[in-house]
Scaffold this motif. Sequence first.
Motif, short mmCIF file in Angstrom:
data_model
loop_
_atom_site.label_atom_id
_atom_site.label_comp_id
_atom_site.label_asym_id
_atom_site.label_seq_id
_atom_site.Cartn_x
_atom_site.Cartn_y
_atom_site.Cartn_z
N ASP A 32 0.83 -1.21 0.00
CA ASP A 32 0.00 0.00 0.00
C ASP A 32 0.86 1.25 0.00
O ASP A 32 0.56 2.23 -0.69
N ASP A 63 0.26 6.99 3.75
CA ASP A 63 0.21 5.71 4.47
C ASP A 63 1.04 5.73 5.74
O ASP A 63 1.58 4.71 6.16
N HIS A 65 -4.88 6.05 6.33
CA HIS A 65 -6.06 5.33 6.84
C HIS A 65 -5.78 4.67 8.19
O HIS A 65 -6.57 3.82 8.63
N HIS A 66 -4.68 5.03 8.84
CA HIS A 66 -4.40 4.45 10.16
C HIS A 66 -5.20 5.19 11.23
O HIS A 66 -5.14 6.42 11.31
N THR A 88 -4.48 3.33 1.85
CA THR A 88 -4.18 4.69 1.39
C THR A 88 -4.36 4.76 -0.12
O THR A 88 -4.78 5.79 -0.65
N ASP A 120 -3.28 -4.36 1.17
CA ASP A 120 -3.84 -3.99 2.48
C ASP A 120 -5.15 -4.71 2.78
O ASP A 120 -5.60 -4.70 3.92
MN LIG Z 1 -1.84 1.05 4.30
#
Ligand SMILES: [Mn+2]
Length: 317
Positions: A25, A83, A108-109, A128, A156
């Motif tokens: 990703d 990311d 996206h964490h 991401t 991912d």
């Molecule tokens: Mn990722």
Amino acid sequence: MNDLASKFSGVKTVAIAGHVRPDGDCVGSCLAVYNYIKTYFPAITVDLYLEPIPNIFKFLENSDKIKSEYPKMPEYDLFLALDCGDTSRLGKASVYFEEAKKTICVDHHISNASFADENYIFPKASSTSELVFELLEEEKITKAIAECIYVGMVHDTGVFQYSCTSAKTMDIAGKLMEMGIDFSAIVDKTFYEKTYNQNRIMGKALMDSELLLDGKVIFSVVTAEDMRKFDVLPKHLDGIVNQLRVTKDVEVAIFLYEAGELGFKVSMRSNGKVDVAKIAIGHGGGGHVRAAGVTMVNSAEEIKETLLSEIAAQLGM
Ligand SMILES: [Mn+2]
């Protein structure tokens, strides 16, 4: 949301970076944005910084342009962090982040603390790369860009399997497929393909595995000597813990490999009843409820007993 292009007005220099030890990703999202800028903003000087990437991703366009050295540079007009949950995860590229005139983060964490000037943080997104798709104008996504985004989404989501996969993920993947990418080859070559020696050491790990706690836990270890014998590196052991996890009736898979004086790297996967992140965090590691890791300095046997008692407690056994 498709307005990344608007961020480039008046911008002459751009740095892009993802996280240390780049995965699919990270590589996919960074190269997608890099190729987009190269294609549509040729007047902009763009540098992509990542630690050396796995060979499987080197078919992606311009992967040979990635810089893994970090010389003193004049400050960039714009820094794009992709990311990456925090600046420390940028590794050596963080100096460019600190100096840049403007910073944007796409991630996206769930742990992301919105550390840039502008932040596009969507923890519900599969990847991401999925967010990058949404930030670009769809008609400007070339086949080369589509390949990068697809790689990121495939990796991912574990090939559209993990719970982060949404209907939107599949919708975007469908659009990418229509752009003429060789989607089956991408999945085979970057996700499933193993070398002969990788398959052999996985075979050994599976042969030597033990079922414990009435078959609720499966456990296996690869020693440094095994790695020498099969001529593999730690990164070649990816996938073993996932194969252990899909053993019928197992709740938790535990996989250890010996990491020299560091002790053992421990990977755990849960099928839902046990929170392996809680166990990993208790020993100084981290991760998610169903996938977590930690480094433990002890004998494999003692690590096994420690983890088993914590899993048994969670299972009420
Ligand atoms: Mn990722």
